[in-house]
Design an enzyme around this catalytic site. Structure first.
Site, PDB file in Angstrom:
ATOM      1  N   PHE A  90       0.835  -1.209   0.000  1.00 33.68           N
ATOM      2  CA  PHE A  90       0.000   0.000   0.000  1.00 33.68           C
ATOM      3  C   PHE A  90       0.876   1.267   0.000  1.00 33.68           C
ATOM      4  CE2 PHE A  90      -2.050   2.832   3.383  1.00 33.68           C
ATOM      5  CZ  PHE A  90      -2.670   3.647   2.455  1.00 33.68           C
ATOM      6  N   ASN A 103       8.257  -9.390  -1.917  1.00 36.06           N
ATOM      7  CA  ASN A 103       8.007 -10.838  -2.040  1.00 36.06           C
ATOM      8  C   ASN A 103       6.514 -11.124  -2.255  1.00 36.06           C
ATOM      9  OD1 ASN A 103       6.839 -10.451   0.436  1.00 36.06           O
ATOM     10  ND2 ASN A 103       7.889 -12.142   1.454  1.00 36.06           N
ATOM     11  N   GLY A 118       1.600  -7.421  -0.591  1.00 39.84           N
ATOM     12  CA  GLY A 118       1.540  -6.468  -1.699  1.00 39.84           C
ATOM     13  C   GLY A 118       1.161  -7.185  -2.982  1.00 39.84           C
ATOM     14  N   LYS A 164      25.602   0.243   4.603  1.00 35.37           N
ATOM     15  CA  LYS A 164      26.976   0.440   5.092  1.00 35.37           C
ATOM     16  C   LYS A 164      27.974   0.218   3.962  1.00 35.37           C
ATOM     17  CE  LYS A 164      30.255  -1.688   8.260  1.00 35.37           C
ATOM     18  NZ  LYS A 164      30.510  -2.908   9.028  1.00 35.37           N
ATOM     19  N   ARG A 165      27.752  -0.877   3.240  1.00 36.25           N
ATOM     20  CA  ARG A 165      28.683  -1.261   2.175  1.00 36.25           C
ATOM     21  C   ARG A 165      28.713  -0.252   1.033  1.00 36.25           C
ATOM     22  NH1 ARG A 165      28.881  -7.351  -0.136  1.00 36.25           N
ATOM     23  NH2 ARG A 165      30.052  -6.940  -2.037  1.00 36.25           N
ATOM     24  N   TYR A 213       5.199  -8.136  15.756  1.00 40.91           N
ATOM     25  CA  TYR A 213       5.292  -6.882  14.986  1.00 40.91           C
ATOM     26  C   TYR A 213       5.946  -5.792  15.821  1.00 40.91           C
ATOM     27  CZ  TYR A 213       3.567  -2.987  12.055  1.00 40.91           C
ATOM     28  OH  TYR A 213       3.465  -1.867  11.247  1.00 40.91           O
TER      29      TYR A 213
END
Ligand code: NAD
Ligand code: UDP
Length: 312
Positions: free
Chosen positions: A14, A35, A39, A106-107, A146
């Site tokens: 959403f 995935n 959604g 970070k990478r 959650y």
């Protein structure tokens, strides 16, 4: 304007699908990762023809490598019905998803925003809720997968920031509604509208005196993007929500009035640990982001009802 390459996890959901659209309209390049648990491709199918949009099926619990400037980490089921369907997976999505996105940020030295939630305050004992309140969460209750998952994600974000100088932003989102909510999502606004439009009973859980504050999706996303673009040393957490507070009975009455429906209110048991009241204190968002909501509940409901009329 500097054109940015942006990764949105949970981009087919959403909020994510509206965010994909908003950032593409601003001229950025968007990679949408999802995935499809809650959604749907349907939410973003109209964007596929845009050469600056990419859609990738991937689960955030698995590492993901890409070169982007910014990451919006929205992947996580948000409706109680869906996040309680597989609570272990919900924790993994929040915690491993955060670790994977922070490791990536970070990478590649990207800036990363975490979609946190008013649920970090649990069933709050102070009202309205300010960011300094630590919350009142049952760590072993049905909502804990959650709430605690999102709390650990905030912890991870803060520690990657302090320990590794990752540029982070944390938004605490209060109940948000609007077009493209899934009709079977289970959240209260979509439930009531779908029930009213179908002439079915409106299901009030408990006595309907519990309160929530409902923010229209466009207002929420404006706050989210402002936070991403805020001054470098402002990390949040910051509350983004509409401080208008309504009981579930008031919400049902508004939906009935605006749809002209003859549906009856029926009362059902209150789910365990359902917070009694919720309302954001948005002083910090006003000060740091110059943000406040602009769309009142009735106006937002009208727009949402028009959307549901087209899909029911
Ligand atoms: P949504 O359920 O519509 O969207 C979540 C998206 O994440 C879906 O597309 C889903 O398929 C995807 N997803 C779930 N698990 C995944 C995984 N393991 N890997 C990849 N993708 C995955 O919910 P939403 O309302 O759009 O919420 C978006 C984010 O905002 C969530 O993180 C939610 O916790 C947060 N939030 C939303 C609200 C609200 O009122 N809408 C309130 C507070 C916080
Ligand atoms: N609720 C309700 N009827 C429904 C769905 C939800 O009365 O059909 C209530 C629910 O018990 C809660 C409030 O509406 O008190 C908001 O629920 P939602 O699932 O939308 O979000 P959250 O509880 O996470 O704020």
């Amino acid at each position: 304007m500097i054109k940015k390459k942006v990764l949105i996890t949970g981009g087919a959901g959403f909020l994510g699908s509206h965010l994909c659209e908003k950032l593409l309209n601003q001229g950025h390049e968007v990679v949408c990762l999802d995935n499809y648990f809650t959604g749907q491709k349907q939410n973003v199918v109209h964007l596929i023809k845009n050469p600056f949009f990419e859609l990738i099926r991937h689960d955030v619990t698995m590492p993901f490598l890409i070169e982007v400037d910014e990451i919006y980490n929205l992947a996580c089921p948000a409706s109680p019905v869906h996040y309680q369907y597989n609570p272990i997976k919900t924790v993994k999505t929040s915690v491993m998803g955060a670790i994977n996105m922070l490791g990536l940020a970070k990478r590649i030295r990207a800036k990363v925003l975490q979609a946190s939630t008013s649920e970090v305050y649990g069933d709050p004992e102070i009202h309205p809720q300010t960011e300094s309140y630590w919350g009142h969460v049952n760590p072993i209750g049905p909502r804990s997968c959650y709430d605690e998952g999102k709390r650990v994600a905030e912890t991870l974000f803060m520690n990657y920031h302090k320990q590794n100088n990752v540029r982070i932003k944390i938004i605490r989102i209060f109940n948000t509604y609007g077009p493209k909510m899934h009709p079977n999502d289970g959240r209260v606004v979509s439930n009531f509208i779908v029930q009213a439009l179908k002439g079915e009973d409106i299901t009030i859980y408990g006595d309907g005196t519990q309160t929530r504050s409902f923010c229209y999706v466009d207002d929420l996303l404006e706050g989210m993007v402002r936070l991403m673009n805020s001054r470098e040393d402002f990390t949040g957490p910051v509350n983004i929500g509409n401080p208008g507070e309504f009981t579930m009975i008031e919400l049902a009455e508004k939906v009935l009035k605006l749809t002209g429906s003859k549906s009856k209110l029926v009362y059902m048991p209150l789910p365990a640990d359902d917070p009694l009241q919720r309302k954001p204190d948005i002083t910090l968002a006003k000060k740091e982001l110059g943000w406040e909501p602009t769309i009142p509940l009735e106006e937002g409901l009208k727009r949402t009802i028009e959307y549901f009329k087209t899909i029911i």
